[in-house]
Write an enzyme that holds these catalytic residues in place. Structure first.
Site, mmCIF file in Angstrom:
data_model
loop_
_atom_site.group_PDB
_atom_site.id
_atom_site.type_symbol
_atom_site.label_atom_id
_atom_site.label_comp_id
_atom_site.label_asym_id
_atom_site.label_seq_id
_atom_site.Cartn_x
_atom_site.Cartn_y
_atom_site.Cartn_z
ATOM 1 N N SER A 1 0.854 -1.173 0.000
ATOM 2 C CA SER A 1 0.000 0.000 0.000
ATOM 3 C C SER A 1 0.893 1.227 0.000
ATOM 4 C CB SER A 1 -0.847 -0.036 1.268
ATOM 5 O OG SER A 1 -1.797 0.975 1.227
ATOM 6 N N HIS B 1 -2.101 7.263 -4.813
ATOM 7 C CA HIS B 1 -2.321 6.128 -3.924
ATOM 8 C C HIS B 1 -2.376 4.858 -4.753
ATOM 9 C CE1 HIS B 1 -5.634 3.300 -2.883
ATOM 10 N NE2 HIS B 1 -4.873 3.132 -1.823
ATOM 11 N N ARG C 1 -3.660 -6.236 -2.821
ATOM 12 C CA ARG C 1 -3.757 -7.072 -1.619
ATOM 13 C C ARG C 1 -4.326 -8.443 -1.960
ATOM 14 N NH1 ARG C 1 -7.461 -2.963 -1.620
ATOM 15 N NH2 ARG C 1 -9.621 -3.623 -1.820
#
Lengths: 269, 269
Positions: A97, A111, A115
């Site tokens: 992240s 950003h 995952r």
């Protein structure tokens, strides 16, 4: 740990290393990410990497791989497994992240997250996303960023996942998108979805670095800087009120210092 | 509107006026609260008052009285009415809410709120609280603040409501209280509870002003100031992640500018 989990974990670590190296290469005076490992009392842990540089006032690129006895989250959104499949079951979650907050107001905030989750013995999925949040959008930068995402997704996925990002990166109480969008995806359970998630991770540098290079030299005034600090408040509001990753991290006993690495270095309200 | 609601609304306005005047009297160079009325599309509205002063870097003291077709909140905590008594019913909510962020790190941040809620035709209650959040606690200030609260509450209420504040003003992800406590109460449905809530409102100035006077002259270093900005992050985290008033306000379509008046003027992470 099952062999697949160990492999996924290693691939996330490697992805993190490539991204960290690429971002460090943009820093003019050799600023480096500072790495710190942390352990999660309930199981697993991670490595946070924080950059306080000249170009990037603050940035974080975190790797984590945590496990626990009870999945702490109520699944929501398109494609989510039924609550009964998840609630109270043991889980494993790993990912990378990142959030970068440039000093120059004309270089956009970015950003990215990818995952992997496994809950119980049967349910596993990949999720992730990437979005660009310019204080002052340039149409040409938006087009470049989305162009790279279009290529990595292909037309069908891009249509779905960019629409999903529009909904997800939305600041409800301000009735406004967070930035100029990107992609968001979750609960991808297909055979090829792991390869897709890692390809998204590897598209981050080509999507973002050319925009940084193009805008880093722009001059800005004190008024621009003050407006940037106020505008950053929206980013904090989104992350603490709506962001699934932040809330998952806090509810699952993650490390607040690692989780809040996404928050801007200086903000005004 | 029922006559009682109009009366409660007027009493909250008057309380706001007394507090605003008392806080303005502390400002050395005559800084004044700036008042702005706002309307809520679904019904009602309020008046926010914002101070950007010399002593108070930022402060807000808001009055609001809103109504709506459907109560938007799931009741929780000690004494809460059953969900069926509230959910989906028309509501009226009025109150005064304040947060003051002093410039000097040694003058504590303070918060106070008193509110009245009526849901459907049968259920109504008062709630509120007050808590002190010093960057560097002085035992003597904590004792003074709690002493005033003890007097206005009486021993039984003080014991209950100060314990409730310890639980409520708690930053779970940091496993730490927000400050040095105070009182918190909700769902008070007794005949005398309105008088109690307004007495709490009127105890704010005697609880807080003497502490301001005592600490406002203390000198601070640049390092103190930098530490204060980092420490303020905890306040933001609490308000956006846990605070019932903030979440109620956002969920009920309140004005984000009025709601976020509680957020510090400048924060670093």
């Amino acid at each position: 740990m099952q062999p697949f989990r160990a492999e996924v974990e290693q691939r996330f670590r490697d992805l993190r290393d490539r991204i960290v190296a690429g971002l460090e290469a943009l820093e003019p005076a050799g600023a480096k990410f500072n790495r710190r490992a942390w352990q999660r009392p309930g199981g697993g842990g991670g490595e946070m990497s924080e950059l306080r540089g000249e170009l990037f006032e603050k940035g974080g690129c975190n790797f984590s791989a945590v496990s626990g006895e009870r999945y702490p989250f109520v699944p929501e959104g398109e494609g989510a497994p039924a609550a009964e499949e998840l609630q109270g079951k043991p889980f494993f979650a790993a990912g990378v992240s990142l959030v970068m907050h440039p000093h120059n107001p004309f270089v956009p905030v970015v950003h990215m997250n990818v995952r992997y989750l496994a809950v119980g013995s049967d349910v596993e999925w990949f999720g992730g996303g990437m979005d660009l949040t310019p204080f002052k959008p340039f149409a040409e930068d938006t087009a470049h960023f989305h162009g790279v995402l279009q290529k990595v997704c292909g037309p069908e996925r891009y249509a779905r996942f960019s629409r999903w990002a529009k909904e997800y990166f939305f600041i409800k109480h301000r009735n406004s998108e967070r930035g100029v969008g990107g992609i968001f995806f979750d609960y991808l359970r297909g055979k090829e979805d792991g390869a897709f998630a890692f390809a998204v991770g590897d598209s981050f540098l080509p999507a973002y670095a050319p925009i940084v290079e193009k805008r880093r030299g722009l001059r800005f005034s004190e008024a621009d800087r003050a407006a940037q600090l106020r505008w950053r408040g929206r980013y904090v509001e989104f992350n603490l009120l709506y962001d699934r990753g932040t809330i998952f991290g806090l509810k699952s006993g993650g490390n607040p210092d690692a989780i809040f690495m996404s928050l801007p270095p200086l903000v005004s309200w």
